[in-house]
Enzyme design. Structure first.
Site, PDB file in Angstrom:
ATOM      1  CB  CYS A 117      -6.150   3.004  23.668  1.00 17.00           C
ATOM      2  SG  CYS A 117      -6.165   4.046  22.194  1.00 17.00           S
ATOM      3  CG  HIS A 258      -6.061  -0.812  22.287  1.00 23.70           C
ATOM      4  ND1 HIS A 258      -7.292  -0.389  21.827  1.00 23.70           N
ATOM      5  CD2 HIS A 258      -5.167   0.125  21.887  1.00 23.70           C
ATOM      6  CE1 HIS A 258      -7.131   0.765  21.198  1.00 23.70           C
ATOM      7  NE2 HIS A 258      -5.864   1.092  21.212  1.00 23.70           N
ATOM      8  CG  ASN A 288      -6.816   2.703  18.024  1.00 27.00           C
ATOM      9  OD1 ASN A 288      -7.760   2.503  18.792  1.00 27.00           O
ATOM     10  ND2 ASN A 288      -5.649   3.150  18.439  1.00 27.00           N
TER      11      ASN A 288
HETATM   12  N1  COA Z   1       2.161   5.897   4.640  1.00 27.06           N
HETATM   13  C1  COA Z   1       3.419   5.825   4.171  1.00 27.06           C
HETATM   14  N2  COA Z   1       4.493   6.148   4.920  1.00 27.06           N
HETATM   15  C2  COA Z   1       4.265   6.555   6.176  1.00 27.06           C
HETATM   16  C3  COA Z   1       2.974   6.648   6.716  1.00 27.06           C
HETATM   17  C4  COA Z   1       1.893   6.311   5.889  1.00 27.06           C
HETATM   18  N3  COA Z   1       0.608   6.360   6.293  1.00 27.06           N
HETATM   19  N4  COA Z   1       3.070   7.068   7.991  1.00 27.06           N
HETATM   20  C5  COA Z   1       4.372   7.227   8.234  1.00 27.06           C
HETATM   21  N5  COA Z   1       5.098   6.927   7.152  1.00 27.06           N
HETATM   22  C6  COA Z   1       6.538   6.969   6.960  1.00 27.06           C
HETATM   23  C7  COA Z   1       7.207   7.924   7.901  1.00 27.06           C
HETATM   24  O1  COA Z   1       7.135   9.240   7.424  1.00 27.06           O
HETATM   25  C8  COA Z   1       8.611   7.390   7.924  1.00 27.06           C
HETATM   26  O2  COA Z   1       9.292   7.851   6.773  1.00 27.06           O
HETATM   27  P1  COA Z   1      10.820   8.370   6.896  1.00 27.06           P
HETATM   28  O3  COA Z   1      11.582   7.176   7.358  1.00 27.06           O
HETATM   29  O4  COA Z   1      11.113   8.828   5.531  1.00 27.06           O
HETATM   30  O5  COA Z   1      10.756   9.445   7.931  1.00 27.06           O
HETATM   31  C9  COA Z   1       8.419   5.886   7.748  1.00 27.06           C
HETATM   32  O6  COA Z   1       7.080   5.714   7.237  1.00 27.06           O
HETATM   33  C10 COA Z   1       8.543   5.141   9.049  1.00 27.06           C
HETATM   34  O7  COA Z   1       7.835   5.850  10.037  1.00 27.06           O
HETATM   35  P2  COA Z   1       7.662   5.310  11.483  1.00 27.06           P
HETATM   36  O8  COA Z   1       6.994   6.332  12.345  1.00 27.06           O
HETATM   37  O9  COA Z   1       8.951   4.712  11.948  1.00 27.06           O
HETATM   38  O10 COA Z   1       6.660   4.153  11.170  1.00 27.06           O
HETATM   39  P3  COA Z   1       6.231   3.042  12.126  1.00 27.06           P
HETATM   40  O11 COA Z   1       6.606   1.764  11.576  1.00 27.06           O
HETATM   41  O12 COA Z   1       6.594   3.340  13.544  1.00 27.06           O
HETATM   42  O13 COA Z   1       4.650   3.145  12.049  1.00 27.06           O
HETATM   43  C11 COA Z   1       2.815   4.004  13.313  1.00 27.06           C
HETATM   44  C12 COA Z   1       3.982   4.351  12.409  1.00 27.06           C
HETATM   45  C13 COA Z   1       2.080   5.297  13.707  1.00 27.06           C
HETATM   46  C14 COA Z   1       1.871   3.097  12.544  1.00 27.06           C
HETATM   47  C15 COA Z   1       3.346   3.293  14.554  1.00 27.06           C
HETATM   48  O14 COA Z   1       4.399   4.019  15.097  1.00 27.06           O
HETATM   49  C16 COA Z   1       2.340   3.042  15.607  1.00 27.06           C
HETATM   50  O15 COA Z   1       1.460   2.225  15.451  1.00 27.06           O
HETATM   51  N6  COA Z   1       2.481   3.715  16.771  1.00 27.06           N
HETATM   52  C17 COA Z   1       1.736   3.457  17.965  1.00 27.06           C
HETATM   53  C18 COA Z   1       0.282   3.676  17.818  1.00 27.06           C
HETATM   54  C19 COA Z   1      -0.322   3.315  19.136  1.00 27.06           C
HETATM   55  O16 COA Z   1      -0.203   2.214  19.578  1.00 27.06           O
HETATM   56  N7  COA Z   1      -0.943   4.236  19.833  1.00 27.06           N
HETATM   57  C20 COA Z   1      -1.261   3.960  21.211  1.00 27.06           C
HETATM   58  C21 COA Z   1      -2.560   3.607  21.469  1.00 27.06           C
HETATM   59  S1  COA Z   1      -3.705   4.611  20.681  1.00 27.06           S
END
Ligand code: COA
Length: 334
Positions: A117, A258, A288
């Site tokens: 990224c 980004h 993304n």
């Molecule tokens: N729909 C519904 N629920 C979802 C979901 C979706 N698409 N994806 C994850 N969940 C759930 C999880 O299973 C979790 O449930 P649980 O508490 O029962 O286990 C809950 O939502 C919270 O998950 P969590 O991983 O804490 O969510 P989050 O708020 O961190 O969001 C991302 C997940 C992936 C969106 C986030 O972590 C993120 O953006 N990460 C970084 C991405 C990034 O910047 N990459 C680097 C550059 S590419």
């Protein structure tokens, strides 16, 4: 960093290409256990694009052709083509070679850069170096990714995040040192490799039935772990770049972050003291797109007439590697 430069590198032309097919949040509701509400609140994404027939080179070529057509650039004028991508058409040849042939850039050399990224920032920096040293007069820097080719559509954590797209800038020299690339801070930290990667298909795990069965040809991401370091990495480095250049939030016209997650973007802007209207955003429409996020934001805001000559713009990214950084550019197009 004080450096003796013959020229400054300025952006003189821009272009982008997004495929027509839209994957909206409703579509994801139909294939995994998710909701539009969850995706919008947790990521800021409403829809993304998918290329149906074609590869990353088609996205990159589309962006290059858009740039050449809208700014009257002839392919034979281009000295060098740098493509930032994590989804090259093939492991070799470089996607830059395929683009070169597609657009007829008969006098160009070029290569690909892989910094996930942060790819566009790393490619931009590399392209600027060729301009600053006087080695090249016109460098085409493209960020393009077909993320749908490495996304597991059974895995709700990741599949909602990514889309396909390409965008490009042309770099040229100027003797006016107040314009173009002014400064940058770029970093890598390989201890982050285990949190965000694609394990299969390279020399470590050459493709086999087993690598496919284990889904090693898809993006692996520990989203929570990456989220924390991405927030800190992008915010810290952007703030450090402002301090290093004695810039207050009033001095900065735009942050171009980004587009991985709206919450990461908001945290970075907050640390820099910037209001929302100074932050370029298109994550809602494209998700993304990895190397294409920053240049596509530049294209859209430039075409909307929102950027003016002399604007101080900070580009910032965080990605797999880990790779991250921020770059300070002064806009040069009238
Ligand atoms: N729909 C519904 N629920 C979802 C979901 C979706 N698409 N994806 C994850 N969940 C759930 C999880 O299973 C979790 O449930 P649980 O508490 O029962 O286990 C809950 O939502 C919270 O998950 P969590 O991983 O804490 O969510 P989050 O708020 O961190 O969001 C991302 C997940 C992936 C969106 C986030 O972590 C993120 O953006 N990460 C970084 C991405 C990034 O910047 N990459 C680097 C550059 S590419």
């Amino acid at each position: 960093m004080a450096r003796e430069k013959k020229y400054n590198a300025i952006i003189t032309a821009l272009g982008m290409y997004f495929p027509d097919k839209v994957l909206d949040n409703k579509y994801f509701e139909s294939i995994v256990d998710t909701t539009d509400e969850w995706i919008v609140t947790r990521t800021g994404i409403k829809e993304r694009r998918m290329i149906e027939n074609g590869a990353t080179s088609d996205l990159a070529t589309g962006a290059a052709k858009d740039l050449m057509e809208t700014h009257n650039v002839k392919p034979e004028e281009i000295d060098c083509i740098i493509v930032a991508t994590v989804t090259p058409d093939m492991l070799f040849p470089a996607t830059a070679c395929i683009v070169q042939n597609n657009i007829g850039a008969s006098n160009a050399w070029g290569f690909d850069i892989e910094a996930a990224c942060s790819g566009f920032l790393f490619a931009f920096q590399t392209g600027c170096s060729f301009i600053e040293s006087g080695q090249c007069k016109k460098v085409l820097v493209i960020g393009a990714d077909k993320m749908t080719s490495i996304t597991d559509y059974t895995e709700r954590n990741n599949c909602i995040l990514f889309g396909d797209g390409g965008a490009a800038v042309l770099l040229e020299p100027t003797e006016d040192k107040s314009l173009g690339l002014q400064d940058y801070i770029l970093r890598i930290d390989g201890s982050g490799e285990k949190y965000l990667n694609m394990k299969g298909g390279g020399s470590l795990n050459p493709p086999t039935h087993e690598t496919v069965d284990k889904k090693m040809h898809y993006i692996f991401q520990d989203g929570k772990a990456v989220f924390k370091v991405a927030v800190k990495g992008m915010a810290d480095v952007s703030f450090e770049l402002m301090q290093k250049n004695n810039l207050t939030s009033d001095d900065v016209a735009y942050l171009v972050p980004h587009q991985a997650n709206m919450r990461i973007i908001d945290a970075t802007a907050e640390r820099m003291g910037l209001n929302k209207d100074k932050v370029m955003v298109n994550i809602d429409r494209y998700g993304n797109t990895t190397a294409a996020t920053i240049p596509s934001c530049l294209v859209e805001y430039y075409r909307a007439g929102k950027v003016k000559k002399g604007d101080k713009i900070i580009l910032s990214a965080f990605g797999a590697g880990y790779t991250w950084g921020s770059t300070l550019v002064v806009w040069a197009i009238d």
